[in-house]
Write a protein that holds these residues in place. Sequence first.
Motif, PDB file in Angstrom:
ATOM      1  N   ALA A 152      35.956  29.250  24.761  1.00 54.78           N
ATOM      2  CA  ALA A 152      36.976  28.418  25.396  1.00 54.78           C
ATOM      3  C   ALA A 152      37.752  29.256  26.393  1.00 54.78           C
ATOM      4  CB  ALA A 152      37.915  27.837  24.344  1.00 54.78           C
ATOM      5  N   SER A 153      37.196  29.402  27.554  1.00 53.18           N
ATOM      6  CA  SER A 153      37.822  30.202  28.599  1.00 53.18           C
ATOM      7  C   SER A 153      38.240  29.268  29.725  1.00 53.18           C
ATOM      8  CB  SER A 153      36.829  31.244  29.110  1.00 53.18           C
ATOM      9  OG  SER A 153      37.356  31.922  30.215  1.00 53.18           O
ATOM     10  N   ARG A 154      39.513  29.269  30.040  1.00 55.70           N
ATOM     11  CA  ARG A 154      40.000  28.390  31.100  1.00 55.70           C
ATOM     12  C   ARG A 154      40.326  29.236  32.314  1.00 55.70           C
ATOM     13  NH1 ARG A 154      45.049  24.329  31.395  1.00 55.70           N
ATOM     14  NH2 ARG A 154      44.183  23.028  33.026  1.00 55.70           N
ATOM     15  N   ARG A 155      39.577  28.993  33.372  1.00 59.03           N
ATOM     16  CA  ARG A 155      39.792  29.727  34.606  1.00 59.03           C
ATOM     17  C   ARG A 155      40.969  29.121  35.371  1.00 59.03           C
ATOM     18  NH1 ARG A 155      35.084  27.559  34.617  1.00 59.03           N
ATOM     19  NH2 ARG A 155      35.369  26.513  36.590  1.00 59.03           N
ATOM     20  N   THR A 156      41.518  29.920  36.282  1.00 50.54           N
ATOM     21  CA  THR A 156      42.532  29.428  37.208  1.00 50.54           C
ATOM     22  C   THR A 156      41.981  29.577  38.612  1.00 50.54           C
ATOM     23  OG1 THR A 156      44.346  30.039  35.739  1.00 50.54           O
ATOM     24  CG2 THR A 156      44.887  29.704  38.057  1.00 50.54           C
ATOM     25  N   ILE A 157      41.950  28.464  39.340  1.00 50.99           N
ATOM     26  CA  ILE A 157      41.424  28.435  40.697  1.00 50.99           C
ATOM     27  C   ILE A 157      42.533  27.991  41.639  1.00 50.99           C
ATOM     28  CG2 ILE A 157      39.744  27.353  42.240  1.00 50.99           C
ATOM     29  CD1 ILE A 157      37.930  27.015  39.775  1.00 50.99           C
ATOM     30  N   VAL A 158      42.756  28.764  42.684  1.00 53.32           N
ATOM     31  CA  VAL A 158      43.729  28.427  43.729  1.00 53.32           C
ATOM     32  C   VAL A 158      42.950  27.945  44.944  1.00 53.32           C
ATOM     33  CG1 VAL A 158      45.463  29.356  45.314  1.00 53.32           C
ATOM     34  CG2 VAL A 158      45.483  30.034  42.908  1.00 53.32           C
TER      35      VAL A 158
ATOM     36  N   PRO B  52      55.835  35.404  57.423  1.00 50.16           N
ATOM     37  CA  PRO B  52      55.876  36.850  57.203  1.00 50.16           C
ATOM     38  C   PRO B  52      56.324  37.206  55.782  1.00 50.16           C
ATOM     39  CG  PRO B  52      57.684  36.159  58.615  1.00 50.16           C
ATOM     40  CD  PRO B  52      56.835  34.956  58.376  1.00 50.16           C
ATOM     41  N   ASN B  53      56.957  36.258  55.094  1.00 47.53           N
ATOM     42  CA  ASN B  53      57.408  36.481  53.722  1.00 47.53           C
ATOM     43  C   ASN B  53      56.437  35.788  52.770  1.00 47.53           C
ATOM     44  OD1 ASN B  53      58.653  36.677  51.268  1.00 47.53           O
ATOM     45  ND2 ASN B  53      60.581  35.758  51.898  1.00 47.53           N
ATOM     46  N   LEU B  54      55.583  36.548  52.142  1.00 45.05           N
ATOM     47  CA  LEU B  54      54.564  35.986  51.259  1.00 45.05           C
ATOM     48  C   LEU B  54      54.874  36.235  49.781  1.00 45.05           C
ATOM     49  CD1 LEU B  54      51.407  36.898  53.359  1.00 45.05           C
ATOM     50  CD2 LEU B  54      52.504  34.666  53.137  1.00 45.05           C
ATOM     51  N   ASN B  55      56.174  36.345  49.439  1.00 45.10           N
ATOM     52  CA  ASN B  55      56.563  36.591  48.050  1.00 45.10           C
ATOM     53  C   ASN B  55      56.124  35.466  47.121  1.00 45.10           C
ATOM     54  OD1 ASN B  55      57.737  39.009  48.780  1.00 45.10           O
ATOM     55  ND2 ASN B  55      59.785  38.138  48.990  1.00 45.10           N
ATOM     56  N   GLU B  56      56.244  34.212  47.590  1.00 46.42           N
ATOM     57  CA  GLU B  56      55.821  33.077  46.760  1.00 46.42           C
ATOM     58  C   GLU B  56      54.317  33.133  46.504  1.00 46.42           C
ATOM     59  OE1 GLU B  56      57.154  29.660  48.892  1.00 46.42           O
ATOM     60  OE2 GLU B  56      59.221  29.889  48.246  1.00 46.42           O
ATOM     61  N   LEU B  57      53.555  33.438  47.543  1.00 46.31           N
ATOM     62  CA  LEU B  57      52.110  33.553  47.388  1.00 46.31           C
ATOM     63  C   LEU B  57      51.767  34.669  46.403  1.00 46.31           C
ATOM     64  CD1 LEU B  57      49.236  32.748  48.175  1.00 46.31           C
ATOM     65  CD2 LEU B  57      49.419  34.337  50.105  1.00 46.31           C
ATOM     66  N   GLU B  58      52.440  35.783  46.524  1.00 44.93           N
ATOM     67  CA  GLU B  58      52.195  36.896  45.606  1.00 44.93           C
ATOM     68  C   GLU B  58      52.517  36.498  44.171  1.00 44.93           C
ATOM     69  OE1 GLU B  58      53.111  41.658  45.075  1.00 44.93           O
ATOM     70  OE2 GLU B  58      54.218  40.522  46.581  1.00 44.93           O
ATOM     71  N   ALA B  59      53.605  35.763  43.962  1.00 41.20           N
ATOM     72  CA  ALA B  59      53.972  35.324  42.612  1.00 41.20           C
ATOM     73  C   ALA B  59      52.899  34.405  42.023  1.00 41.20           C
ATOM     74  CB  ALA B  59      55.319  34.612  42.640  1.00 41.20           C
ATOM     75  N   ILE B  60      52.347  33.521  42.844  1.00 35.85           N
ATOM     76  CA  ILE B  60      51.303  32.611  42.369  1.00 35.85           C
ATOM     77  C   ILE B  60      50.030  33.391  42.032  1.00 35.85           C
ATOM     78  CG2 ILE B  60      49.767  30.722  43.057  1.00 35.85           C
ATOM     79  CD1 ILE B  60      52.202  29.715  44.789  1.00 35.85           C
ATOM     80  N   LEU B  61      49.602  34.261  42.925  1.00 32.54           N
ATOM     81  CA  LEU B  61      48.351  34.991  42.713  1.00 32.54           C
ATOM     82  C   LEU B  61      48.474  36.087  41.670  1.00 32.54           C
ATOM     83  CD1 LEU B  61      46.858  35.294  46.313  1.00 32.54           C
ATOM     84  CD2 LEU B  61      46.447  33.544  44.575  1.00 32.54           C
ATOM     85  N   SER B  62      49.694  36.510  41.356  1.00 30.72           N
ATOM     86  CA  SER B  62      49.894  37.540  40.336  1.00 30.72           C
ATOM     87  C   SER B  62      49.710  36.979  38.936  1.00 30.72           C
ATOM     88  CB  SER B  62      51.291  38.163  40.462  1.00 30.72           C
ATOM     89  OG  SER B  62      51.355  38.928  41.632  1.00 30.72           O
ATOM     90  N   GLY B  63      49.716  35.649  38.813  1.00 31.85           N
ATOM     91  CA  GLY B  63      49.385  35.034  37.534  1.00 31.85           C
ATOM     92  C   GLY B  63      47.923  35.304  37.264  1.00 31.85           C
TER      93      GLY B  63
ATOM     94  N   VAL C  99      44.934  34.475  38.025  1.00 30.99           N
ATOM     95  CA  VAL C  99      44.073  33.739  38.948  1.00 30.99           C
ATOM     96  C   VAL C  99      42.699  34.394  38.992  1.00 30.99           C
ATOM     97  CG1 VAL C  99      43.746  33.044  41.356  1.00 30.99           C
ATOM     98  CG2 VAL C  99      46.019  32.919  40.329  1.00 30.99           C
ATOM     99  N   ASP C 100      41.661  33.574  38.806  1.00 29.71           N
ATOM    100  CA  ASP C 100      40.287  34.065  38.827  1.00 29.71           C
ATOM    101  C   ASP C 100      39.649  33.938  40.204  1.00 29.71           C
ATOM    102  OD1 ASP C 100      39.864  34.489  35.871  1.00 29.71           O
ATOM    103  OD2 ASP C 100      40.467  32.389  35.905  1.00 29.71           O
ATOM    104  N   THR C 101      39.986  32.848  40.919  1.00 26.06           N
ATOM    105  CA  THR C 101      39.283  32.526  42.156  1.00 26.06           C
ATOM    106  C   THR C 101      40.243  31.937  43.176  1.00 26.06           C
ATOM    107  OG1 THR C 101      37.319  31.988  40.842  1.00 26.06           O
ATOM    108  CG2 THR C 101      37.339  31.199  43.115  1.00 26.06           C
ATOM    109  N   VAL C 102      40.069  32.337  44.434  1.00 26.19           N
ATOM    110  CA  VAL C 102      40.771  31.701  45.550  1.00 26.19           C
ATOM    111  C   VAL C 102      39.717  31.087  46.457  1.00 26.19           C
ATOM    112  CG1 VAL C 102      42.187  32.058  47.610  1.00 26.19           C
ATOM    113  CG2 VAL C 102      42.761  33.258  45.503  1.00 26.19           C
ATOM    114  N   ILE C 103      39.898  29.815  46.762  1.00 28.92           N
ATOM    115  CA  ILE C 103      39.019  29.123  47.702  1.00 28.92           C
ATOM    116  C   ILE C 103      39.891  28.756  48.901  1.00 28.92           C
ATOM    117  CG2 ILE C 103      37.549  27.108  48.081  1.00 28.92           C
ATOM    118  CD1 ILE C 103      37.085  27.170  44.982  1.00 28.92           C
ATOM    119  N   HIS C 104      39.512  29.277  50.054  1.00 30.60           N
ATOM    120  CA  HIS C 104      40.361  29.157  51.248  1.00 30.60           C
ATOM    121  C   HIS C 104      39.835  28.091  52.199  1.00 30.60           C
ATOM    122  CE1 HIS C 104      43.021  30.211  54.456  1.00 30.60           C
ATOM    123  NE2 HIS C 104      42.056  30.688  55.214  1.00 30.60           N
ATOM    124  N   PHE C 105      40.555  26.945  52.246  1.00 29.40           N
ATOM    125  CA  PHE C 105      40.220  25.858  53.164  1.00 29.40           C
ATOM    126  C   PHE C 105      41.306  25.646  54.215  1.00 29.40           C
ATOM    127  CE2 PHE C 105      37.638  23.699  49.616  1.00 29.40           C
ATOM    128  CZ  PHE C 105      36.442  24.185  50.098  1.00 29.40           C
TER     129      PHE C 105
END
Length: 147
Positions: free
Chosen positions: A31-37, A93-104, A106-112
Amino acid sequence: HVTGEARIGLSSSVFIPYNLNQNTMTMTKTASRRTIVITGGLGNLGSKLCRHLLSNEDTPPKVILLEHPAFIDASKPPPHPDATIFPCDLGSPNLNELEAILSGDVDTVIHFSAVNPYPNATWGESAQSMDHTFNIFQMAVKCHVRR
C-alpha cells in the motif's frame, strides 16, 4: 532465501511497488501512495491526467495541481474531488511556496504549464514558458523529487 521489492509497471515512468518473497514465489502489492504534482493542472492535459490518475488505479496517488492564480476560478470544481489545487506562479522570483510543496513527499512532477500553450505563442511568451520549466526543474532537483 531472497526477499525484496520488485517494481512492476505499465510503462517506464509508472511503477507499482510489490513485495517479493522467493521462498513462496508470491508477490503481494504494498500500500504505497505516491504524490504527483502537475503544473498547469487546471489546463486541458493537466485536468485529463488528474482524472485518469485518480479514477483508474487501485491505490490512487495524491494529486497536487499547481496553477497560476489568475487561472483559478473558485466557482469551477476541480477536475476530480480528490485533487488538491495550489496557486503557484512559476515565473515568480519568489518560489518559497513551490519549495514548500515539493519539499513534502513528492515522487513525481509532471510539467504542463505554459504561458501560451498554442503554436502562435510569441517569443516572449515562449521564453517565459522556458523560465517556468527551468524553475520547476531546479526546485524539483533541490527538493530531491525522484521523477
